[in-house]
Motif scaffolding. Structure first.
Motif, PDB file in Angstrom:
ATOM      1  N   LEU A 135       0.863  -1.179   0.000  1.00  0.00           N
ATOM      2  CA  LEU A 135       0.000   0.000   0.000  1.00  0.00           C
ATOM      3  C   LEU A 135       0.900   1.229   0.000  1.00  0.00           C
ATOM      4  O   LEU A 135       1.586   1.508   0.978  1.00  0.00           O
ATOM      5  CB  LEU A 135      -0.906   0.009   1.229  1.00  0.00           C
ATOM      6  N   VAL A 136       0.897   1.947  -1.116  1.00  0.00           N
ATOM      7  CA  VAL A 136       1.760   3.115  -1.283  1.00  0.00           C
ATOM      8  C   VAL A 136       0.876   4.347  -1.459  1.00  0.00           C
ATOM      9  O   VAL A 136       0.204   4.500  -2.479  1.00  0.00           O
ATOM     10  CB  VAL A 136       2.702   2.952  -2.490  1.00  0.00           C
ATOM     11  N   LEU A 137       0.856   5.212  -0.452  1.00  0.00           N
ATOM     12  CA  LEU A 137       0.040   6.426  -0.477  1.00  0.00           C
ATOM     13  C   LEU A 137       0.899   7.627  -0.125  1.00  0.00           C
ATOM     14  O   LEU A 137       0.485   8.527   0.597  1.00  0.00           O
ATOM     15  CB  LEU A 137      -1.124   6.303   0.515  1.00  0.00           C
ATOM     16  N   GLU A 159       4.324  -4.080   2.880  1.00  0.00           N
ATOM     17  CA  GLU A 159       4.854  -2.727   2.733  1.00  0.00           C
ATOM     18  C   GLU A 159       3.741  -1.700   2.901  1.00  0.00           C
ATOM     19  O   GLU A 159       2.691  -1.807   2.269  1.00  0.00           O
ATOM     20  CB  GLU A 159       5.494  -2.556   1.346  1.00  0.00           C
ATOM     21  N   ILE A 160       3.981  -0.710   3.779  1.00  0.00           N
ATOM     22  CA  ILE A 160       3.073   0.420   3.949  1.00  0.00           C
ATOM     23  C   ILE A 160       3.898   1.686   3.820  1.00  0.00           C
ATOM     24  O   ILE A 160       4.836   1.914   4.586  1.00  0.00           O
ATOM     25  CB  ILE A 160       2.370   0.410   5.318  1.00  0.00           C
ATOM     26  N   LEU A 181       4.454  -7.706   7.956  1.00  0.00           N
ATOM     27  CA  LEU A 181       4.945  -6.388   7.588  1.00  0.00           C
ATOM     28  C   LEU A 181       6.472  -6.337   7.596  1.00  0.00           C
ATOM     29  O   LEU A 181       7.117  -6.745   8.558  1.00  0.00           O
ATOM     30  CB  LEU A 181       4.392  -5.326   8.543  1.00  0.00           C
ATOM     31  N   GLU A 182       7.049  -5.843   6.498  1.00  0.00           N
ATOM     32  CA  GLU A 182       8.493  -5.730   6.363  1.00  0.00           C
ATOM     33  C   GLU A 182       8.964  -4.281   6.283  1.00  0.00           C
ATOM     34  O   GLU A 182      10.065  -3.959   6.698  1.00  0.00           O
ATOM     35  CB  GLU A 182       8.968  -6.481   5.110  1.00  0.00           C
ATOM     36  N   LYS A 183       8.131  -3.408   5.714  1.00  0.00           N
ATOM     37  CA  LYS A 183       8.558  -2.026   5.522  1.00  0.00           C
ATOM     38  C   LYS A 183       7.424  -1.083   5.899  1.00  0.00           C
ATOM     39  O   LYS A 183       6.299  -1.225   5.436  1.00  0.00           O
ATOM     40  CB  LYS A 183       8.975  -1.782   4.075  1.00  0.00           C
TER      41      LYS A 183
END
Length: 208
Positions: A135-137, A159-160, A181-183
């Motif tokens: 999820l890239v916001l 990834e968030i 979750l990694e990042k």
């Protein structure tokens, strides 16, 4: 007019960037036999006909960087269609997103959602985001904080990225069930208080 590339059934990448296309006929992309990526950057096109998603089961990825982007009203899509869309990427100074739309209900296979460099002020609804991994916001104008259950249906996130927004706070223990979750990137927001790290699973790359 639209080029009759639909006869190239083995096509896996269709880049229509920097053209004068204003409409994509659903029938033109319905017969591709391989998973394909559709790139629509820098065109006069402002909205995709929802039938494109219904008629093109092999549409795998959409990349759309344009001055004006009106994300389709996803509830118009046929939820019984066998779409396999896995990645959505949008960016632009004018993005119109209808938040009552349940993006992940219509696209259950979606693993990546990216909306960046836009005037977006609200977090998108993650209902049904069981397969979401990225999820890239980042670089938006998001002013709201996620509530305690915002990521409840997105437990497979790896990834968030929420950096470069206006998010005021992050609720305590919001990530406690996210063992994959990694990042996590939260830099350049308005966050004033750090949560209880004992609630957070092991994270390989944490940027605050």
């Amino acid at each position: 007019s639209f080029p009759y590339i639909f006869e190239l059934k083995s096509l896996t990448w269709l880049d229509l960037s920097t053209n004068d296309i204003t409409y994509i006929p659903p029938s033109h992309v319905a017969n591709f036999s391989q998973p394909f990526t559709l790139v629509l950057s820098n065109t006069p096109l402002t909205c995709i006909d929802p039938e494109v998603f219904n008629k093109a089961p092999n549409l795998f990825k959409i990349i759309w960087h344009s001055p004006i982007v009106q994300i389709p009203r996803f509830p118009m899509c046929d939820t019984n269609s066998h779409n396999n869309l896995q990645e959505l990427t949008f960016s632009g100074p004018k993005i119109f997103l209808t938040f009552e739309c349940k993006i992940f209900i219509n696209f259950p296979s979606l693993t990546t959602l990216q909306i960046y460099s836009s005037p977006l002020t609200e977090l998108p609804d993650l209902m049904g985001a069981y397969n979401l991994q990225s999820l890239v916001l980042c670089c938006n104008k998001i002013r709201t904080s996620p509530n305690d259950t915002y990521f409840a249906q997105a437990k497979n996130l790896k990834e968030i990225r929420l950096e470069n927004n206006l998010i005021p706070s992050i609720p305590n223990c919001i990530l406690k069930h996210m063992g994959n979750l990694e990042k996590l990137k939260l830099q350049d927001n308005k966050i004033a208080q750090i949560w209880n790290y004992s609630c957070i699973p092991e994270i390989n790359s944490l940027k605050y």
